[in-house]
Scaffold this motif. Structure first.
Motif, mmCIF file in Angstrom:
data_model
loop_
_atom_site.group_PDB
_atom_site.id
_atom_site.type_symbol
_atom_site.label_atom_id
_atom_site.label_comp_id
_atom_site.label_asym_id
_atom_site.label_seq_id
_atom_site.Cartn_x
_atom_site.Cartn_y
_atom_site.Cartn_z
ATOM 1 N N ALA A 1 92.306 42.859 9.846
ATOM 2 C CA ALA A 1 93.075 43.410 10.966
ATOM 3 C C ALA A 1 93.148 44.935 10.849
ATOM 4 O O ALA A 1 92.933 45.658 11.828
ATOM 5 N N LEU A 2 93.425 45.417 9.636
ATOM 6 C CA LEU A 2 93.548 46.857 9.436
ATOM 7 C C LEU A 2 92.215 47.564 9.703
ATOM 8 O O LEU A 2 92.177 48.619 10.343
ATOM 9 N N HIS A 3 91.131 46.929 9.228
ATOM 10 C CA HIS A 3 89.807 47.517 9.463
ATOM 11 C C HIS A 3 89.504 47.543 10.966
ATOM 12 O O HIS A 3 89.031 48.552 11.495
ATOM 13 N N LEU A 4 89.809 46.450 11.648
ATOM 14 C CA LEU A 4 89.561 46.387 13.091
ATOM 15 C C LEU A 4 90.390 47.436 13.825
ATOM 16 O O LEU A 4 89.922 48.051 14.787
ATOM 17 N N ILE A 5 91.639 47.650 13.356
ATOM 18 C CA ILE A 5 92.499 48.640 14.013
ATOM 19 C C ILE A 5 91.947 50.046 13.773
ATOM 20 O O ILE A 5 91.873 50.866 14.687
ATOM 21 N N LYS A 6 91.517 50.296 12.529
ATOM 22 C CA LYS A 6 90.987 51.625 12.229
ATOM 23 C C LYS A 6 89.675 51.877 12.967
ATOM 24 O O LYS A 6 89.408 52.983 13.397
ATOM 25 N N ARG B 1 88.781 50.717 15.857
ATOM 26 C CA ARG B 1 89.005 50.011 17.116
ATOM 27 C C ARG B 1 87.976 50.366 18.174
ATOM 28 O O ARG B 1 87.622 49.540 18.997
ATOM 29 N N MET C 1 86.582 46.805 17.247
ATOM 30 C CA MET C 1 87.486 45.888 17.937
ATOM 31 C C MET C 1 87.191 45.842 19.434
ATOM 32 O O MET C 1 87.176 44.758 20.036
ATOM 33 N N VAL D 1 83.042 42.584 10.121
ATOM 34 C CA VAL D 1 84.456 42.431 9.755
ATOM 35 C C VAL D 1 84.530 42.223 8.237
ATOM 36 O O VAL D 1 83.798 41.393 7.705
ATOM 37 N N PRO D 2 85.402 42.979 7.518
ATOM 38 C CA PRO D 2 85.479 42.806 6.063
ATOM 39 C C PRO D 2 85.871 41.367 5.725
ATOM 40 O O PRO D 2 86.736 40.800 6.374
ATOM 41 N N PHE E 1 93.425 41.233 20.800
ATOM 42 C CA PHE E 1 92.671 42.487 20.707
ATOM 43 C C PHE E 1 93.075 43.428 21.838
ATOM 44 O O PHE E 1 93.316 44.612 21.622
ATOM 45 N N VAL F 1 96.528 44.939 21.273
ATOM 46 C CA VAL F 1 96.565 45.958 20.231
ATOM 47 C C VAL F 1 95.808 47.207 20.679
ATOM 48 O O VAL F 1 96.284 48.336 20.504
ATOM 49 N N LEU F 2 94.637 46.981 21.290
ATOM 50 C CA LEU F 2 93.815 48.117 21.719
ATOM 51 C C LEU F 2 94.564 49.039 22.661
ATOM 52 O O LEU F 2 94.425 50.258 22.604
ATOM 53 N N ILE G 1 97.992 50.630 20.241
ATOM 54 C CA ILE G 1 98.011 51.093 18.855
ATOM 55 C C ILE G 1 98.111 52.615 18.767
ATOM 56 O O ILE G 1 97.537 53.334 19.589
ATOM 57 N N ILE H 1 100.404 52.916 11.037
ATOM 58 C CA ILE H 1 99.765 52.445 12.263
ATOM 59 C C ILE H 1 100.664 51.395 12.882
ATOM 60 O O ILE H 1 101.089 50.458 12.197
ATOM 61 N N VAL I 1 97.677 52.617 4.838
ATOM 62 C CA VAL I 1 98.542 51.648 5.522
ATOM 63 C C VAL I 1 98.495 50.290 4.820
ATOM 64 O O VAL I 1 99.499 49.575 4.774
ATOM 65 N N TRP J 1 101.663 47.973 3.772
ATOM 66 C CA TRP J 1 101.809 46.554 4.086
ATOM 67 C C TRP J 1 102.081 45.743 2.820
ATOM 68 O O TRP J 1 102.902 44.831 2.822
#
Lengths: 201, 201
Positions: free
Chosen positions: A32-37, A39, A43, B20-21, B50, B53-54, B57, B66, B91, B95
């Motif tokens: 999730a964090l990677h996708l947000i960073k 984006r 994403m 995706v990681p 998505f 959030v997109l 964020i 974030i 971040v 978390w």
């Protein structure tokens, strides 16, 4: 239930990602964090890829494959050998065989294997249309590409009986030593099968 | 480049999922197939998560966290102790600390650690606003929750020097045996630190 660490939108994203196979609760947070960073690079494109697929995805009425068109791109591919039909349990097996690229044939996706313990009987599989396709006069060989498990072999025997009278050759994948496999780590059943099916050099 | 096994929309989905990681090329295929099969229960909700959030964020202007609001929900949470400021590199560390739930304080996200080898210097980190916050008269303790790595410790020393004259107490996390850890698998540095910081029972 771990404590929420971010707004409800991000928590919901993490919870949904945790349900993707390959990701657990911990890696879902990392994803999730990677996708947000990322984006804009990841994403956003992934969201539109989802929308693309969601709008178009269909199960092929001919073979049971999943594709964005129906009949699927394999069934409508005129360069494929119409004489050979490869029977697989699931779309993931079809994908695996396509990646191997060893055959340029058509497929038939059963949607599972016979499994009395799980309550999966012949009526739950895509068998009626398989019999119809095997009788269509074009198919000469049905290759049962099913797992070497109890359920896979039970299903293979059941289909062999079903197709006994329709005049097509029914084959199965060879058993033997996996390419790259070390003998000392192989089970007895595989070694016995490899010895029994040994070939001349 | 493996052979395409499905239409371009599905192949694009697989390629994006592979970035995706936690997912590689192989598990991306498995994830894609699962998402397609569970498209109403999983892919649809994920697509809308998505989009949610997109659209919202943001990076918090106060702490660098974030969130879907700016200032973030932690900075605007009046129940948190305003006297303690926890400095983290990323971040993901924030978390992790929030999941541990040991402290109810505010954070400052540096956006990395000093790393001369990677070309990351003081100007690349969120340091100016940290100095300003440490000087605001409310903060009494700055806890440097940085990794016990060379870069983490270098950063901790650098920040300690930066904050020397501002009258706040600067602390770091304890070193020692991880809870649940077996002594025989621990490295010498950790064991030495645990012995040095031993406590009375």
């Amino acid at each position: 239930m771990p404590r929420a660490v971010a707004g409800p939108e991000i928590e919901r994203l993490i919870q949904l990602l945790a349900r993707v196979p390959g990701l657990g609760p911990r890696s879902a947070r990392r994803a999730a964090l990677h996708l947000i960073k990322k984006r804009e690079q990841l994403m956003g494109p992934l969201a539109s890829a989802f929308e693309d697929v969601l709008g178009k995805i269909a199960t092929c009425r001919v073979c049971g494959n999943i594709d964005v068109r129906d009949p699927c791109s394999i069934c409508t591919d005129v360069t494929r050998d119409p004489n050979l039909l490869i029977v697989v349990a699931d779309v993931s097996d079809l994908w695996a065989l396509e990646r191997a690229g060893a055959l340029n044939a058509r497929y038939h996706v059963l949607g599972g294997t016979l499994s009395p313990l799980d309550g999966i009987g012949p009526d739950d599989l895509n068998l009626a249309s398989l019999i119809a396709r095997a009788h269509d006069g074009t198919v000469q060989e049905v290759l049962l590409a099913l797992g070497a498990t109890v359920d896979g072999q039970t299903t293979a025997h059941y289909i062999t009986e079903l197709l006994r009278d329709c005049g097509v050759r029914v084959t199965r994948l060879a058993h033997g030593v996996p390419v790259g496999g070390e003998l000392e780590y192989l089970d007895e059943g595989t070694l016995s099968a490899a010895i029994k099916s040994r070939t001349s050099l």
